[in-house]
Motif scaffolding. Structure first.
Motif, PDB file in Angstrom:
ATOM      1  N   VAL A 128      -7.482   3.634  -8.033  1.00 31.77           N
ATOM      2  CA  VAL A 128      -7.776   2.359  -7.141  1.00 31.77           C
ATOM      3  C   VAL A 128      -7.241   2.446  -5.857  1.00 31.77           C
ATOM      4  CG1 VAL A 128      -6.848  -0.142  -7.242  1.00 31.77           C
ATOM      5  CG2 VAL A 128      -7.465   0.899  -9.383  1.00 31.77           C
ATOM      6  N   TYR A 129      -8.132   2.104  -4.966  1.00 34.60           N
ATOM      7  CA  TYR A 129      -7.472   2.449  -3.519  1.00 34.60           C
ATOM      8  C   TYR A 129      -7.138   0.787  -2.880  1.00 34.60           C
ATOM      9  CZ  TYR A 129      -9.915   6.704  -4.550  1.00 34.60           C
ATOM     10  OH  TYR A 129     -10.221   7.874  -5.150  1.00 34.60           O
ATOM     11  N   VAL A 130      -6.050   1.270  -2.221  1.00 30.27           N
ATOM     12  CA  VAL A 130      -5.340  -0.222  -2.223  1.00 30.27           C
ATOM     13  C   VAL A 130      -5.361  -0.299  -0.743  1.00 30.27           C
ATOM     14  CG1 VAL A 130      -3.212  -1.596  -2.524  1.00 30.27           C
ATOM     15  CG2 VAL A 130      -3.935   0.061  -4.168  1.00 30.27           C
ATOM     16  N   VAL A 131      -5.572  -1.470   0.078  1.00 28.91           N
ATOM     17  CA  VAL A 131      -5.549  -1.453   1.379  1.00 28.91           C
ATOM     18  C   VAL A 131      -4.940  -2.907   1.884  1.00 28.91           C
ATOM     19  CG1 VAL A 131      -7.943  -2.549   1.392  1.00 28.91           C
ATOM     20  CG2 VAL A 131      -7.058  -1.430   3.623  1.00 28.91           C
ATOM     21  N   CYS A 132      -4.335  -2.830   2.992  1.00 33.86           N
ATOM     22  CA  CYS A 132      -3.749  -4.129   3.442  1.00 33.86           C
ATOM     23  C   CYS A 132      -4.149  -4.240   5.099  1.00 33.86           C
ATOM     24  CB  CYS A 132      -2.474  -4.433   3.191  1.00 33.86           C
ATOM     25  SG  CYS A 132      -1.328  -3.147   4.485  1.00 33.86           S
ATOM     26  N   GLN A 133      -3.376  -4.709   5.956  1.00 31.35           N
ATOM     27  CA  GLN A 133      -3.922  -4.585   7.284  1.00 31.35           C
ATOM     28  C   GLN A 133      -3.169  -3.310   8.120  1.00 31.35           C
ATOM     29  OE1 GLN A 133      -5.712  -6.730   9.060  1.00 31.35           O
ATOM     30  NE2 GLN A 133      -5.503  -5.544  11.038  1.00 31.35           N
ATOM     31  N   SER A 134      -2.233  -3.170   7.698  1.00 29.43           N
ATOM     32  CA  SER A 134      -1.751  -1.644   8.368  1.00 29.43           C
ATOM     33  C   SER A 134      -1.230  -0.714   7.601  1.00 29.43           C
ATOM     34  CB  SER A 134      -0.695  -1.984   9.746  1.00 29.43           C
ATOM     35  OG  SER A 134       0.494  -2.724   9.139  1.00 29.43           O
ATOM     36  N   GLY A 135      -0.713  -0.852   6.276  1.00 31.82           N
ATOM     37  CA  GLY A 135      -0.270   0.034   5.445  1.00 31.82           C
ATOM     38  C   GLY A 135       0.699  -0.090   4.752  1.00 31.82           C
ATOM     39  N   GLY A 136       1.445  -1.116   5.185  1.00 27.34           N
ATOM     40  CA  GLY A 136       3.052  -1.410   4.713  1.00 27.34           C
ATOM     41  C   GLY A 136       2.932  -2.342   3.167  1.00 27.34           C
ATOM     42  N   ARG A 137       1.975  -3.219   3.161  1.00 23.57           N
ATOM     43  CA  ARG A 137       1.932  -3.966   1.901  1.00 23.57           C
ATOM     44  C   ARG A 137       1.140  -3.051   0.960  1.00 23.57           C
ATOM     45  NH1 ARG A 137      -0.355  -9.609   4.182  1.00 23.57           N
ATOM     46  NH2 ARG A 137      -1.063  -8.125   5.851  1.00 23.57           N
ATOM     47  N   SER A 138       0.185  -2.564   1.311  1.00 26.95           N
ATOM     48  CA  SER A 138      -0.647  -1.653   0.512  1.00 26.95           C
ATOM     49  C   SER A 138       0.225  -0.482  -0.043  1.00 26.95           C
ATOM     50  CB  SER A 138      -1.854  -1.026   1.101  1.00 26.95           C
ATOM     51  OG  SER A 138      -1.617  -0.148   2.187  1.00 26.95           O
ATOM     52  N   ALA A 139       1.060  -0.024   0.597  1.00 21.37           N
ATOM     53  CA  ALA A 139       2.042   0.922   0.148  1.00 21.37           C
ATOM     54  C   ALA A 139       3.033   0.450  -1.035  1.00 21.37           C
ATOM     55  CB  ALA A 139       3.132   1.489   1.285  1.00 21.37           C
ATOM     56  N   GLN A 140       3.617  -0.644  -0.715  1.00 20.07           N
ATOM     57  CA  GLN A 140       4.408  -1.507  -1.854  1.00 20.07           C
ATOM     58  C   GLN A 140       3.330  -1.687  -3.128  1.00 20.07           C
ATOM     59  OE1 GLN A 140       6.047  -5.198  -0.150  1.00 20.07           O
ATOM     60  NE2 GLN A 140       6.657  -5.619  -2.124  1.00 20.07           N
ATOM     61  N   ALA A 141       2.225  -2.155  -2.810  1.00 18.73           N
ATOM     62  CA  ALA A 141       1.493  -2.645  -3.905  1.00 18.73           C
ATOM     63  C   ALA A 141       0.945  -0.956  -4.760  1.00 18.73           C
ATOM     64  CB  ALA A 141       0.106  -3.304  -3.426  1.00 18.73           C
ATOM     65  N   THR A 142       0.773  -0.093  -3.861  1.00 21.11           N
ATOM     66  CA  THR A 142       0.628   1.214  -4.733  1.00 21.11           C
ATOM     67  C   THR A 142       1.865   1.742  -5.467  1.00 21.11           C
ATOM     68  OG1 THR A 142      -0.908   1.854  -2.827  1.00 21.11           O
ATOM     69  CG2 THR A 142       0.022   3.447  -4.274  1.00 21.11           C
ATOM     70  N   ARG A 143       2.921   1.661  -5.110  1.00 22.24           N
ATOM     71  CA  ARG A 143       4.089   1.919  -5.947  1.00 22.24           C
ATOM     72  C   ARG A 143       4.275   1.049  -7.000  1.00 22.24           C
ATOM     73  NH1 ARG A 143       6.398   1.709  -0.892  1.00 22.24           N
ATOM     74  NH2 ARG A 143       6.626   3.743   0.115  1.00 22.24           N
ATOM     75  N   MET A 144       4.017  -0.379  -6.860  1.00 24.46           N
ATOM     76  CA  MET A 144       4.086  -1.046  -7.978  1.00 24.46           C
ATOM     77  C   MET A 144       2.989  -0.720  -9.289  1.00 24.46           C
ATOM     78  SD  MET A 144       2.758  -3.889  -9.922  1.00 24.46           S
ATOM     79  CE  MET A 144       1.454  -4.922  -8.577  1.00 24.46           C
ATOM     80  N   LEU A 145       1.897  -0.701  -8.843  1.00 24.37           N
ATOM     81  CA  LEU A 145       0.674  -0.278  -9.517  1.00 24.37           C
ATOM     82  C   LEU A 145       0.887   1.059 -10.292  1.00 24.37           C
ATOM     83  CD1 LEU A 145      -2.518  -1.460  -7.575  1.00 24.37           C
ATOM     84  CD2 LEU A 145      -1.436  -2.489  -9.699  1.00 24.37           C
ATOM     85  N   ARG A 146       1.403   2.017  -9.431  1.00 17.35           N
ATOM     86  CA  ARG A 146       1.705   3.163 -10.013  1.00 17.35           C
ATOM     87  C   ARG A 146       2.760   3.225 -11.376  1.00 17.35           C
ATOM     88  NH1 ARG A 146      -1.240   7.292  -8.261  1.00 17.35           N
ATOM     89  NH2 ARG A 146       0.312   8.967  -8.743  1.00 17.35           N
ATOM     90  N   GLY A 147       3.791   2.384 -10.985  1.00 16.87           N
ATOM     91  CA  GLY A 147       4.793   2.133 -12.133  1.00 16.87           C
ATOM     92  C   GLY A 147       4.490   1.288 -13.270  1.00 16.87           C
ATOM     93  N   VAL A 148       3.157   0.765 -13.142  1.00 15.36           N
ATOM     94  CA  VAL A 148       2.729   0.279 -14.425  1.00 15.36           C
ATOM     95  C   VAL A 148       1.250   1.154 -14.938  1.00 15.36           C
ATOM     96  CG1 VAL A 148       3.501  -2.088 -14.026  1.00 15.36           C
ATOM     97  CG2 VAL A 148       1.171  -1.589 -13.122  1.00 15.36           C
TER      98      VAL A 148
END
Length: 110
Positions: free
Chosen positions: A59-79
């Motif tokens: 699943v490829y996660v995108v936001c405006q500049s990469g900060g929120r998507s990095a946070q979301a990527t960590r969370m998703l990988r954790g589950v």
């Protein structure tokens, strides 16, 4: 290390029917312009919507500049979701000349 992909790599891959792009920005940001076919799942509700995401492919996660998507990527990988951050976000997507959709949230899976 957080797995990442750049906008050009995503552009080459996203034409495949099995590519899922999730935009974690707020609805107004999404409406202003997003990766074509990206699913709108704002960061604040992403946890509740995890069951909607595939578990058999990235699943490829995108936001405006990469900060929120990095946070979301960590969370998703954790589950247990094979999440990949899109480096530079929608801003980088636009800067590289990729197409942009405007309008309301879509549930299209790409």
């Amino acid at each position: 290390m957080l797995p990442e992909i750049d906008p050009q790599q995503l552009a080459q891959m996203r034409t495949a029917a099995t590519v899922t792009v999730v935009d974690v920005r707020e609805a107004d940001e999404y409406r202003a312009g997003h990766v074509p076919g990206a699913r709108s799942m704002p960061l604040g509700v992403l946890g509740a919507r995890v069951p909607e995401l595939p578990r058999d492919r990235p699943v490829y996660v995108v936001c405006q500049s990469g900060g929120r998507s990095a946070q979301a990527t960590r969370m998703l990988r954790g589950v247990g979701v094979e999440a990949v951050n899109v480096r530079g976000g929608t801003a980088a997507w636009i800067q590289t000349g990729q197409p942009v959709e405007h309008g309301t949230a879509t549930e299209a899976t790409r």
